[in-house]
Design a protein around this motif. Sequence first.
Motif, mmCIF file in Angstrom:
data_model
loop_
_atom_site.group_PDB
_atom_site.id
_atom_site.type_symbol
_atom_site.label_atom_id
_atom_site.label_comp_id
_atom_site.label_asym_id
_atom_site.label_seq_id
_atom_site.Cartn_x
_atom_site.Cartn_y
_atom_site.Cartn_z
ATOM 1 N N LEU A 17 0.805 -1.221 0.000
ATOM 2 C CA LEU A 17 0.000 0.000 0.000
ATOM 3 C C LEU A 17 0.837 1.270 0.000
ATOM 4 O O LEU A 17 0.292 2.369 -0.005
ATOM 5 N N GLU A 18 2.152 1.140 -0.012
ATOM 6 C CA GLU A 18 3.015 2.308 0.143
ATOM 7 C C GLU A 18 2.875 3.314 -0.997
ATOM 8 O O GLU A 18 2.872 4.524 -0.760
ATOM 9 N N LYS A 19 2.731 2.842 -2.233
ATOM 10 C CA LYS A 19 2.585 3.771 -3.363
ATOM 11 C C LYS A 19 1.337 4.621 -3.219
ATOM 12 O O LYS A 19 1.359 5.829 -3.450
ATOM 13 N N GLY A 20 0.241 4.011 -2.843
ATOM 14 C CA GLY A 20 -1.003 4.750 -2.663
ATOM 15 C C GLY A 20 -0.912 5.748 -1.523
ATOM 16 O O GLY A 20 -1.400 6.874 -1.634
ATOM 17 N N LEU A 21 -0.283 5.348 -0.438
ATOM 18 C CA LEU A 21 -0.117 6.258 0.691
ATOM 19 C C LEU A 21 0.809 7.413 0.330
ATOM 20 O O LEU A 21 0.586 8.549 0.766
ATOM 21 N N ASN A 22 1.834 7.135 -0.460
ATOM 22 C CA ASN A 22 2.730 8.212 -0.902
ATOM 23 C C ASN A 22 1.979 9.247 -1.726
ATOM 24 O O ASN A 22 2.202 10.447 -1.577
ATOM 25 N N LYS A 23 1.074 8.790 -2.599
ATOM 26 C CA LYS A 23 0.293 9.723 -3.423
ATOM 27 C C LYS A 23 -0.543 10.643 -2.545
ATOM 28 O O LYS A 23 -0.603 11.854 -2.768
ATOM 29 N N VAL A 24 -1.190 10.077 -1.545
ATOM 30 C CA VAL A 24 -2.027 10.870 -0.640
ATOM 31 C C VAL A 24 -1.162 11.821 0.177
ATOM 32 O O VAL A 24 -1.491 13.002 0.340
ATOM 33 N N ASN A 25 -0.031 11.324 0.687
ATOM 34 C CA ASN A 25 0.847 12.156 1.499
ATOM 35 C C ASN A 25 1.447 13.310 0.704
ATOM 36 O O ASN A 25 1.625 14.411 1.230
ATOM 37 N N VAL A 26 1.751 13.069 -0.573
ATOM 38 C CA VAL A 26 2.304 14.131 -1.424
ATOM 39 C C VAL A 26 1.259 15.223 -1.652
ATOM 40 O O VAL A 26 1.574 16.409 -1.586
ATOM 41 N N ARG A 27 0.015 14.830 -1.898
ATOM 42 C CA ARG A 27 -1.056 15.830 -2.072
ATOM 43 C C ARG A 27 -1.218 16.670 -0.817
ATOM 44 O O ARG A 27 -1.341 17.896 -0.882
ATOM 45 N N ASP A 28 -1.216 16.012 0.335
ATOM 46 C CA ASP A 28 -1.356 16.739 1.603
ATOM 47 C C ASP A 28 -0.183 17.681 1.842
ATOM 48 O O ASP A 28 -0.363 18.809 2.300
#
Length: 98
Positions: free
Chosen positions: A24-35
């Motif tokens: 799940l790290e790629k998906g979490l990275n996408k969300v964290n980058v947006r934030d």
Amino acid sequence: MAKRNNSILNIQDALKDFVESNKLEKGLNKVNVRDAWVKLMGNGVNNYTTTVDLKNETLYVQLSSSALREELSYGKDKIIKLLNEELGKDIIKKIVLR
């Protein structure tokens, strides 16, 4: 019946293991980058930002103002550095402003 693991594990390690085992790290990275983008750029830039998308190590940012896009293009290296510091790891290598 499933065997119970009696070893004590703190919640941070348990969540980290869960994220790694389920990829799940790629998906979490996408969300964290947006934030991180929203937090670091502020309302002035966020009002003109339409999309922020992370693909591989490249951050694609779509802006509705060509003047702002030109202005931000001069500070790409600084933006990359600030975002990576906010995220705590080197996720972004390149920024493409559209």
